[in-house]
Design an enzyme around this catalytic site. Structure first.
Site, short mmCIF file in Angstrom:
data_model
loop_
_atom_site.label_atom_id
_atom_site.label_comp_id
_atom_site.label_asym_id
_atom_site.label_seq_id
_atom_site.Cartn_x
_atom_site.Cartn_y
_atom_site.Cartn_z
N ARG A 113 41.74 -6.43 -134.84
CA ARG A 113 41.88 -6.81 -133.66
C ARG A 113 42.79 -7.61 -133.07
NH1 ARG A 113 37.53 -9.21 -129.07
NH2 ARG A 113 37.31 -7.31 -127.76
N LYS A 145 28.20 -18.55 -125.94
CA LYS A 145 28.36 -17.18 -126.54
C LYS A 145 29.46 -17.41 -127.58
CE LYS A 145 28.85 -12.23 -126.41
NZ LYS A 145 29.26 -11.18 -125.43
N TRP A 146 28.82 -17.79 -128.95
CA TRP A 146 29.88 -18.08 -130.07
C TRP A 146 30.13 -16.55 -130.85
CZ3 TRP A 146 30.73 -23.04 -132.49
CH2 TRP A 146 31.48 -23.09 -133.71
N ASP A 147 31.35 -16.06 -130.31
CA ASP A 147 31.51 -14.92 -131.23
C ASP A 147 32.56 -14.87 -132.46
OD1 ASP A 147 31.56 -12.17 -131.29
OD2 ASP A 147 32.65 -11.82 -129.25
N MET A 148 32.49 -13.84 -133.06
CA MET A 148 33.35 -13.74 -134.33
C MET A 148 33.63 -12.59 -134.64
SD MET A 148 33.48 -13.43 -137.76
CE MET A 148 34.04 -14.12 -139.13
N ASP A 205 26.81 -4.49 -129.77
CA ASP A 205 27.72 -4.13 -128.59
C ASP A 205 27.27 -2.72 -128.09
OD1 ASP A 205 29.07 -6.24 -128.64
OD2 ASP A 205 30.92 -5.38 -129.63
N CYS A 207 27.08 -14.35 -131.78
CA CYS A 207 27.41 -12.92 -131.75
C CYS A 207 28.44 -12.57 -132.87
CB CYS A 207 27.95 -12.98 -130.46
SG CYS A 207 28.72 -11.20 -129.93
N ASP A 214 32.71 -14.14 -119.99
CA ASP A 214 33.00 -13.50 -121.35
C ASP A 214 34.53 -13.92 -121.71
OD1 ASP A 214 32.98 -11.49 -123.88
OD2 ASP A 214 30.67 -11.90 -123.21
N ASP A 215 35.12 -13.14 -122.54
CA ASP A 215 36.25 -13.16 -123.15
C ASP A 215 37.28 -12.83 -122.06
OD1 ASP A 215 38.55 -12.91 -124.62
OD2 ASP A 215 37.94 -11.27 -125.88
N TRP A 266 29.35 -1.15 -136.87
CA TRP A 266 29.52 -1.74 -135.49
C TRP A 266 28.85 -0.89 -134.57
CZ3 TRP A 266 32.48 0.25 -131.29
CH2 TRP A 266 32.29 -0.28 -130.13
C1 GLA Z 1 32.56 -8.87 -129.06
C2 GLA Z 1 31.30 -8.86 -128.32
C3 GLA Z 1 31.17 -8.50 -127.15
C4 GLA Z 1 32.40 -9.20 -126.15
C5 GLA Z 1 33.60 -9.01 -126.74
C6 GLA Z 1 34.66 -9.81 -126.18
O1 GLA Z 1 32.68 -7.68 -129.30
O2 GLA Z 1 30.21 -8.50 -129.30
O3 GLA Z 1 30.16 -8.83 -126.53
O4 GLA Z 1 32.17 -10.58 -125.93
O5 GLA Z 1 33.67 -9.27 -128.04
O6 GLA Z 1 35.86 -9.70 -126.76
#
Ligand code: GLA
Length: 727
Positions: free
Chosen positions: A442, A475-478, A547, A525, A365-366, A198
């Site tokens: 997390r 932005k589709w995160d995982m 990140d 992402c 974002d989040d 990471w």
């Molecule tokens: C991941 C993404 C970040 C951000 C955070 C939000 O780590 O890579 O860019 O969006 O989640 O929780």
């Protein structure tokens, strides 16, 4: 072009500069003969050494097993003599393993089929490639295996994929189905992979290949930060410009294995495909299984040419949709600006300043949903938190649009927090093993998307949010690996299908999303770059690279990423200093230059920037727009690597017609008592003349004699040179 020479029983696949050849023996075993620089003839069967000991089984039945242990099988089977890594294995209802595949038939056609449910390279022009499908069969079980090969006419790349069909009368279990195998007979090969972590993704690693194997693999359910679905065999003398490269890249985002082994006869076998761990696919009579695609690239001019083949293939034949060839909006993302601590007022304050600087899109974002104020809760509750954002995205989008900007949002649809309405209502929706409490990561669980009703439910929630306002980017995160991979509804003998079913479901969701919202700009992402692979690139034209937003650390991360993926696909932002991850302070200009070689954006609280820094933004945005087409479409040349020399980094992009180029140079560490650096450029027209900062040079002079990089004082300095053809 693909041809079959009936007289010699040889298949020959040609790309503009490479040939891939395999032949059929008397016993109908397809054997690999050659992959390398383009050749003309097909009389190559002698290279299979059928007249050497151990003789083929047709000549000497008693040596069949020994024969298999040497033979360079196109698609090696387990259990019948080949002691090296196989590509396929089965288990029958009697519990027995092993199979033998022989040639049955083949067909050659122009163009390329899609792979059902899977990402794959594509074409809408049948002239740009041709495909060979060769069917092999196992006489005992009735299993059919269709090996597909596509040779492109406009790129030096060949793709392979495999479909397995149960044409027999009994069910069986497919326990291994890799996608490609390559044999190289060359001494002193080395292996390049892209391992990481990471915030440290895809750092190039090169190792000598002795006897035995080198492996890169993921069983994390994502292609992962730690390993990357790429492997290249390279000759000892391989550099950016010289030497042989045999590369494989997997068009898949889940578990994979890539393995290179040097055997007792100094033959090297490299295989790639879905990892056989946690994989077992039941095939009832009539069922089939489609294994994903592997891209093969050969280069006789080192890594640079390999890179340009991958870039070109992915730009022309992998990335799709509205944004494929379009300039992407310059965005500002609020993650490093506010983390979870924001409301409409704060976002609009950022947007106002951003709009004044020419930034074109605000990304929330989040933290906008449920009652999420840290990463402990609310994943799965995809309803806007009206306490933070009164009027929801409808109001926010209106206000942002009034400023002349677009609005984008972050989502993480594959997950559920323990502390969420969704989990309280459906605790059984998380991946879990019966009787065991699933492990959190997390503070979240993975939704079992292999269950269609769960995937549908998630999709509806996301679709509703996106339909509620003028949202133009997602932005589709995982953010975690898959563990506790069990499904409460599948029968016992299908539990081994979950990892791949999960991946198919993710692809299915993104397919629906891009079809329902065709102009939506999707950026994938996964905790940064944990799922930066060709599979995801098929659905989203850009992916968040890492990140780690520190401009210096990014040099090595982007170098590894650029080794395979076009610059237009690499999410890169200017962030605040001291950097939140490293504590390092770099000049604002340097951060701008490093982010310029990706999809340019900002990730900082613009309202808190000094006037001096803020004043640089309009210039940076204008510069991005000026060079955007060149960076997106240009050919990439790596000139120097900070990872290797520990002092400076340098690369160029050169337009296809060689009329202009952009050189990016970063002086990482300054040294005293040094002359200016003399660097040899690349990719230019040797006969043409170019102007750089008012001075004229011949292309040949710049490439063979070199250019002096202006001397700069201080660490972390940059120099960006526009090189323009003047005659
Ligand atoms: C991941 C993404 C970040 C951000 C955070 C939000 O780590 O890579 O860019 O969006 O989640 O929780």
């Amino acid at each position: 072009m693909i041809q079959y020479d009936n007289q010699h029983q040889v298949f020959k696949l040609d790309t503009p500069n490479t040939s891939y050849v395999f032949g059929l023996t008397d016993r109908s075993y397809p054997g690999q003969i050659y992959y390398g620089k383009r050749i003309g003839d097909t009389d190559l069967m002698y290279l299979l050494r059928e007249n050497e000991r151990p003789e083929p089984p047709s000549v000497l039945r008693r040596e069949k097993a020994g024969y298999f242990d040497f033979y360079p099988m196109e698609y090696p089977c387990a259990g019948i003599g080949d002691g090296r890594e196989s590509c396929i294995n089965i288990r029958t209802l009697d519990g027995q393993e092993g199979l033998e595949l022989n040639y049955v038939s083949h067909q050659i056609f122009e163009g390329k089929k899609t792979l059902e449910g899977l990402p794959a390279t594509w074409t809408d022009n049948a002239d740009s490639c041709s495909t060979l499908e060769i069917t092999l069969g196992d006489a005992v079980t009735g299993l059919r295996v269709i090996l597909s090969y596509t040779a492109f006419t406009d790129v030096d790349a060949i793709t392979r994929s495999v479909r397995v069909e149960n044409a027999g009368e009994r069910s069986l279990y497919l326990t291994k189905a890799l996608s490609a195998c390559l044999h190289v007979e060359q001494e002193n090969l080395e292996v390049i992979t892209l391992p990481g972590s990471w915030s440290r993704e895809r750092i190039l690693q090169r190792q000598k290949l002795g006897y035995g194997s080198l492996v890169t693999e993921s069983i994390r359910g994502i292609s992962s930060h730690q390993d990357h679905p790429f492997m290249a065999l390279v000759s000892e003398n391989c550099t950016q410009t010289t030497g042989d490269v045999y590369a494989m890249n997997f068009v898949y985002s889940g578990n994979f294995i890539a393995k290179a082994s040097r055997d007792q006869f100094d033959q090297v076998r490299m295989v790639m495909g879905i990892h056989p761990d946690h994989f077992c696919w039941k095939l009832e009579p009539g069922d089939s299984f489609q294994a994903p695609e592997v891209v093969l690239v050969y280069s006789d001019e080192g890594l640079g040419k390999m890179t340009r083949s991958f870039h070109s293939l992915y730009r022309k034949h992998l990335i799709r949709g509205y944004w494929k060839d379009r300039q992407r909006p310059v965005l500002i993302n609020n993650w490093e600006a506010t983390y979870f601590n924001f409301d409409t007022e704060k976002l609009l304050a950022i947007a106002r300043e951003a709009a004044a600087g020419g930034i074109e899109m605000l990304v929330v974002d989040d933290g906008w949903f449920g009652c999420r104020s840290n990463d402990d809760s609310s994943l799965g509750d995809w309803q806007v938190n009206e306490k933070k954002l009164p009027g929801g995205f409808t109001y926010l989008a209106q206000e942002v649009n009034k400023l002349g900007m677009k609005l984008g949002i972050w989502v993480e649809p594959e997950m559920v927090s323990e502390d969420s309405e969704l989990y309280r209502a459906h605790p059984d929706w998380a991946l879990q093993l019966a009787g065991r409490e699933p492990g959190q990561c997390r503070a979240q669980y993975v939704l079992d998307l292999s269950r269609p009703e769960i995937a549908d439910y998630v999709y509806e929630m996301i679709r509703t949010v996106l339909s509620s306002a003028n949202i133009e980017y997602v932005k589709w995160d995982m953010n975690r690996l898959l563990t506790d991979v069990g499904n409460l509804t599948l029968p016992a003998d299908r539990q081994g299908e979950i990892m791949h079913r999960y991946m198919l479901a993710v692809y299915g969701l993104q397919d629906r999303l891009t079809k329902d919202f065709p102009q939506l700009l999707l950026e994938n992402c996964s905790s940064g770059g944990g799922r930066f692979d060709p599979g995801m690139l098929y659905y989203s034209p850009q992916i968040w690279c890492s990140d780690d937003t520190d401009a210096i650390e990014r040099l090595a991360i982007q170098e590894g990423t650029q080794l395979l993926y076009p610059l237009s696909s690499i999410g890169a932002h200017v962030s605040i200093c001291p950097n939140h991850g490293t504590g390092r302070t770099t000049p604002f200009e340097t951060r701008g230059v490093v982010a310029l070689s990706g999809t340019f954006g900002y990730e900082l609280d613009i309202t808190k920037l000094s006037d001096e820094e803020k004043s640089q933004i309009p210039g940076q945005v204008a510069r991005y727009k000026k060079y955007s087409a060149l960076i997106r479409e240009g050919n990439y040349y790596r000139i120097a690597s900070w990872r290797e020399n520990h002092r400076y980094d340098c690369f160029m992009v050169v337009s296809e017609d060689q009329s202009e180029a952009l050189l990016t140079y970063v002086q990482v560490l300054a040294q005293t008592n040094r002359k200016s650096l003399r660097l040899r450029l690349a990719g230019l027209d040797p006969d043409a003349f170019y102007e750089i900062e008012g001075k004229r040079y011949q292309g040949a002079v710049l490439m063979y004699a070199g250019l002096l990089i202006p001397r700069m004082n201080g660490d972390f300095q940059t120099c960006l040179l526009h090189i323009v053809k003047v005659g």
